[in-house]
Structures are given as structure tokens and as C-alpha cells.
Design a protein around this motif. Sequence first.
Motif, mmCIF file in Angstrom:
data_model
loop_
_atom_site.group_PDB
_atom_site.id
_atom_site.type_symbol
_atom_site.label_atom_id
_atom_site.label_comp_id
_atom_site.label_asym_id
_atom_site.label_seq_id
_atom_site.Cartn_x
_atom_site.Cartn_y
_atom_site.Cartn_z
ATOM 1 N N UNK A 499 0.966 -1.422 -0.053
ATOM 2 C CA UNK A 499 0.054 -0.023 0.111
ATOM 3 C C UNK A 499 0.864 1.255 0.059
ATOM 4 N N UNK A 500 2.140 1.263 0.818
ATOM 5 C CA UNK A 500 2.881 2.299 0.959
ATOM 6 C C UNK A 500 3.585 2.526 -0.366
ATOM 7 N N UNK A 501 3.968 1.391 -1.154
ATOM 8 C CA UNK A 501 4.468 1.550 -2.500
ATOM 9 C C UNK A 501 3.926 1.765 -3.595
ATOM 10 N N UNK A 502 2.433 1.637 -3.564
ATOM 11 C CA UNK A 502 1.720 1.765 -4.777
ATOM 12 C C UNK A 502 0.184 2.493 -4.304
ATOM 13 N N UNK A 503 0.544 3.960 -4.207
ATOM 14 C CA UNK A 503 -0.520 4.812 -3.919
ATOM 15 C C UNK A 503 -1.693 4.873 -4.914
ATOM 16 N N UNK A 504 -2.856 4.657 -4.458
ATOM 17 C CA UNK A 504 -4.188 4.463 -5.061
ATOM 18 C C UNK A 504 -4.442 3.073 -5.806
ATOM 19 N N UNK A 505 -3.741 2.007 -5.224
ATOM 20 C CA UNK A 505 -4.017 0.653 -5.461
ATOM 21 C C UNK A 505 -5.380 0.359 -5.228
ATOM 22 N N UNK A 506 -6.239 -0.331 -6.141
ATOM 23 C CA UNK A 506 -7.406 -0.899 -5.800
ATOM 24 C C UNK A 506 -7.366 -2.159 -5.318
ATOM 25 N N UNK A 507 -8.486 -2.469 -4.558
ATOM 26 C CA UNK A 507 -8.638 -3.685 -3.806
ATOM 27 C C UNK A 507 -8.125 -5.115 -4.674
ATOM 28 N N UNK A 508 -8.784 -5.411 -5.813
ATOM 29 C CA UNK A 508 -8.608 -6.485 -6.497
ATOM 30 C C UNK A 508 -6.942 -6.505 -6.868
ATOM 31 N N UNK A 511 -4.821 -7.237 -3.955
ATOM 32 C CA UNK A 511 -5.055 -8.733 -3.350
ATOM 33 C C UNK A 511 -4.196 -9.526 -4.390
ATOM 34 N N UNK A 512 -3.959 -9.413 -5.645
ATOM 35 C CA UNK A 512 -3.263 -10.169 -6.677
ATOM 36 C C UNK A 512 -1.926 -9.841 -6.301
ATOM 37 N N UNK A 513 -1.359 -8.709 -6.152
ATOM 38 C CA UNK A 513 0.072 -8.497 -5.855
ATOM 39 C C UNK A 513 0.419 -9.127 -4.566
ATOM 40 N N UNK A 514 -0.326 -8.798 -3.441
ATOM 41 C CA UNK A 514 -0.086 -9.597 -2.250
ATOM 42 C C UNK A 514 0.293 -11.048 -2.246
ATOM 43 N N UNK A 515 -0.634 -11.576 -2.822
ATOM 44 C CA UNK A 515 -0.652 -13.123 -3.006
ATOM 45 C C UNK A 515 0.726 -13.649 -3.747
ATOM 46 N N UNK A 516 1.001 -12.805 -4.953
ATOM 47 C CA UNK A 516 2.252 -13.048 -5.756
ATOM 48 C C UNK A 516 3.323 -12.949 -4.958
ATOM 49 N N UNK A 517 3.341 -11.778 -4.125
ATOM 50 C CA UNK A 517 4.420 -11.368 -3.328
ATOM 51 C C UNK A 517 4.715 -12.538 -2.335
ATOM 52 N N UNK A 518 3.668 -12.898 -1.404
ATOM 53 C CA UNK A 518 3.819 -13.970 -0.466
ATOM 54 C C UNK A 518 4.201 -15.326 -1.276
ATOM 55 N N UNK A 519 3.702 -15.639 -2.537
ATOM 56 C CA UNK A 519 4.256 -16.747 -3.021
ATOM 57 C C UNK A 519 5.602 -16.773 -3.429
ATOM 58 N N UNK A 520 6.059 -15.723 -3.925
ATOM 59 C CA UNK A 520 7.781 -15.468 -3.961
ATOM 60 C C UNK A 520 8.578 -15.571 -3.039
ATOM 61 N N UNK A 521 8.028 -14.838 -1.766
ATOM 62 C CA UNK A 521 8.669 -14.991 -0.490
ATOM 63 C C UNK A 521 8.929 -16.357 -0.009
ATOM 64 N N UNK A 522 7.837 -17.089 0.000
ATOM 65 C CA UNK A 522 7.807 -18.491 0.390
ATOM 66 C C UNK A 522 8.736 -19.342 -0.193
ATOM 67 N N UNK A 523 8.748 -19.027 -1.617
ATOM 68 C CA UNK A 523 9.348 -20.067 -2.628
ATOM 69 C C UNK A 523 10.864 -19.455 -2.230
ATOM 70 N N UNK A 524 11.177 -18.425 -1.936
ATOM 71 C CA UNK A 524 12.739 -17.988 -1.749
ATOM 72 C C UNK A 524 13.088 -18.647 -0.626
ATOM 73 N N UNK A 525 12.339 -18.671 0.508
ATOM 74 C CA UNK A 525 12.614 -18.932 1.795
ATOM 75 C C UNK A 525 12.909 -20.586 1.824
ATOM 76 N N UNK A 526 11.896 -21.206 0.901
ATOM 77 C CA UNK A 526 12.103 -22.663 0.816
ATOM 78 C C UNK A 526 13.411 -23.135 0.243
ATOM 79 N N UNK A 527 13.937 -22.237 -0.617
ATOM 80 C CA UNK A 527 14.951 -22.443 -1.459
ATOM 81 C C UNK A 527 16.280 -22.277 -0.678
ATOM 82 N N UNK A 528 16.198 -21.420 0.317
ATOM 83 C CA UNK A 528 17.294 -21.101 1.140
ATOM 84 C C UNK A 528 17.287 -21.438 2.541
ATOM 85 N N UNK A 529 16.520 -22.306 2.951
ATOM 86 C CA UNK A 529 16.419 -22.657 4.074
ATOM 87 C C UNK A 529 17.851 -23.532 4.751
ATOM 88 N N UNK A 530 18.473 -24.090 3.666
ATOM 89 C CA UNK A 530 19.422 -24.921 4.058
ATOM 90 C C UNK A 530 20.724 -24.053 3.945
#
Length: 561
Positions: A499-508, A511-530
Amino acid sequence: MDVIDERLSFLRGEDVEASYRRAEIAKYRNNPLIEALQPIHDVPVVIKKLTKKVSFHERDRSKNTILRLHCIYDLPRLVQPLENHLRIEQSLSILIRDGYVDRNPLTVNGVRLRNEGADNVAKAMQAFEQSKKTSQTVSFDNKSYKTSGGGLSIIGVSGMGKTTAINNILMTMYPAQVIRHGQYKERNINSTQIVWLKLECPPKGSIKALCLNFFQVLKDLVGDEHYDKFIIKGTVEQMIPVMAQMCATYLIGALIIDEIQHLSGNTDVEEHMLNFFVTLKNMLGIPVVLIGTNKAWDMLSKEFRQLRRACEHFGVVFWERMEFRPLGAPIDSEMGMDWKIFLSALWRYQWTRNPIELDDLLNIAMYEYSQGVTDIAIKLFMVAQWRAINNGKESLTPQIIRDVIDNELCALKPVLLALKLNDYVKLESLKDIYIKDLKIDKFFDKALSELAKKQLTVAKSESDTSLKDEVDIAYEATKWLMEAQVPAQQADMIVKSLVEANKGIVLPELKSKAFQTYSKIKNNVDKNQKNNRKKTFNTEGDSSGDVVETITGNILAVGSV
């Protein structure tokens, strides 16, 4: 759509080379016309074959609104065999085979019928015309050979499924409409057999149009060119003898004439065509099936001079409306059994999010506002579901069913009253209303229009709200992520950063960017846990890459996702 175009829309059966199977009944044996047909099936097999289900799975209810509207649109394809379906199938099974008994091309009688029967039809029609002029009975020598052709009339109100039933039976039980015969038991036959030929009476009851329809069907099926010959200047008097000859030549098993009531209103037309149908049956042994409304029965039951006894030879299936059956009716009671079977089959096709079991109030409402007419009941059920989905209730209720009749189907109220009072004369006068206002495309378009307006309003409202109050947008997006099983701390941090980085962003979009961001973070963490949670994140091409990088560090500081 004119008569020929409408007829062409009906899918034709297959054209096959004959293969023979030994008939189980003695009188049918050694007859290639019968032994080339499908076997005679038991009732359970017939029910299974005639049943046409609609693609459906409970998981479909979780699909989005548009997809569910499309699913509901498929309901008119549902066919649930009832008592009349079985009666008609059994009648046709007997009529077609029995009609071929005396037309066996391997017997003397069969050859004579094929060679001389058409001339006999022409003479019979001439005698009929002469008797009309002189008011005296004119006879002719019809020779001493016999035919076995029978007949059937199917009479009932519009919308009961008469045409659908006959089409389904013909296409399912006799898929090989055209059979090419070569050799049979070392004997050359070299004949083309048309097992069934279905026509529709033109709306204005024109004999010539019906005759041309006949020749057009032949042209479509076997390439016969008589249609081209007669279309410009052929007269009815010229066409009818040729029609009889074609019926004999192509060994037609049954001639089906739909919408026979269109002949009503002109006594000369009625007499002429009905006499021709009866003559085909009597002289050529070709079974004739007549389908029409109650108005057709008034026509068939008249005491025409030449048809006083002839009409009696047509068996009759009166396709009445389904009787109401209470849910609490005794199990052994036959009252309203068709309604129970039909509505139970229909009711399983609920695409609303919250399907509801059939209860007494819903049962009564469905019958009251369909009056036991198949077509009305199916379309009422469809439109009610569209309304329930569009208004967000996502469940069928008696009130929604009433609302459909009061709004979308309000023009049917006089039709329903006439049905309730069994006022068939009134029904005939209302037929145009009935046909016009039950075009399901109209209601589908309306459902889509209402949905589009609703979604547009929601989207605009969400956009306005996001510009006014980013806190509410962040709350909705965070809540949505948590419902998707994203941990609360991560969900809150992702949404706030976006929200801070995208002023005026609409809800749909949020939601889409938030879920994509979470998916990328999770994939990144999974790959680098070791690798001691080493931060490496590929954000090439993503406008929120910097945000993701910042969020990743923050979340990793909190703990593993």
C-alpha cells in the motif's frame, strides 16, 4: 427461422453399410430390412439409453459466477425418460418392424408393394379427389396383397417434450438412419433403406411447402434431386405421387410429421394431407406418426368423408401435463409419479453456493408455477438459480421462484391459468406468448447483463473506497490473505508495504500483488533454508520487486514462513 432451416438444425442419423443380426422373433427373420436394425432392448436398457444427463459435479458450485451461469445454461439438454417416453419408444419399435414385415424385398409381396404400391397411392388419391367432386364413393382395384403398416398420434400441450422425446428416441434407438444394402445371404439387394424420415408442417399449413420439405430431406440424406426439380414450378398434384414412389423406393420405415396442427383451419388441406398419410399407411405399409397439440386432435377426430374410419387406425398417446405429487405421498401410490421422477432428477442440478433439499414448499411452488409442463419447469428452475446467484442469496427459495414468475416470466401468467383450468382453446390462442417468452437466451442475456452491472458497480465502489480510505483496503486484503492460510504477521507486513509503495491501488490489484508477493517470498525461503536463510530473490520484470526485497528481509527477521 424458416421450416427448412429449422429442420436442418436437427442432427441427422448416420449413413452406414448394412450389417445383419438374427432376429429373435420368427416373423422378423430372413428380412434384411429388420435384421439390419438395432436389437430390441429391454425397458431398463431403453431408460439408460434415453437418459441424457447434464455435466455436473458438486465442486462446480465453487466456480465463479460467470462459469456457473454457463453451467446452468446447459439444463435444457436434460432428458429424464418418463412413462410416455417408454410408450412411444415401444410403439415405434413395433411399428417400424411390423411395417417391414410385408415389405420384405426377398418376398413376392414385398417386391409388388415396392413396384406397384406407389401407383396404388396415386389411384387412391385420384379416387379421393373424384369423390369430393361427386359426393359419391369412388373405388379402384387395390389388388389382393396386404400391408402391415400402422400409425401413431402423439397429442399434448406445447412444452411437454413431445418433439424432444421423438428426436431422442430416433437418434438413440435408430442411429443408422440410412442403411445401404448390398448382399444378404448371397442374394443381391442393392437398396437404400431410410429407417425414419421426420418432417415438420410449415406454420401456414401449406401442402406444397410440406412436400418440398420431404424432397429436401431426401436430398440431404441420399442426394435425390427431386427438390431441385419441383421447387420452381412443381404442383402438389405432381409431387404427391412422386413422394409415394420415393417412400417405396427408399424403403422408408416410418414417416414422422411434427406440428400437425398447422394443417388445421383449412378443411381441404386437412383432408388432402391426412388422406395421403392414411393412404401411404394402407397402400405401402409405411407407418405414419403424427405429432401435435390438442388442436391437432380436434382435426384428426373430425369425420371427414374419406377419413371417418381411417383416423381410428392411428393409435394415440395423449401427453398430458404431469400430475402433482406431494412429498409425503405413499410409496406405492402411482399418483404424480412422473412429477416425482422428473423433479428429483432436475433438483440435483443446483449450482448455487448453498444447495437446498427439496421440501414441501419448494415442491408446491415448482408445480404451481410450471403446472407440470416440462419446458416451463426447467426454465423456471434455471432462471430462479440465475436470480439467486445474481442477488447474492445463493440458495433457492419459494419466494425466488414466485419472483421469477412475477418478473422474468410474468407473460406466462395467463398461460399458467389456462393450464390450471385445462382451457386448451385459450392455450392455443396464447401459444405465441408461450413460445416467445420461453426463449432461454433472453433470460441468459438478462442474467449476464445484471451481473455485469453489479460487478461494474462493485469495482467502481472498491476503486472509490480505496482512494478514500487505504486503511479499509489494507484490512480487506490482509483478511483475505489470512483466509488463504497466510500467517497473520506476514500478511499484515506484505499488505502495508504494498500500500505504501503503490498509492491509489485498488482492492483486486492489491489482493493479486499481495498473494504473488507472498508466493515469491515463500518460494525464496524454501530454496534458501539450507543456506542460513540467505536472501536471494529474483524480481526481474516485477514492478513490486523493491517492495518484495524489503519485505523479505523483514519477514525473515520474524521467522520462517
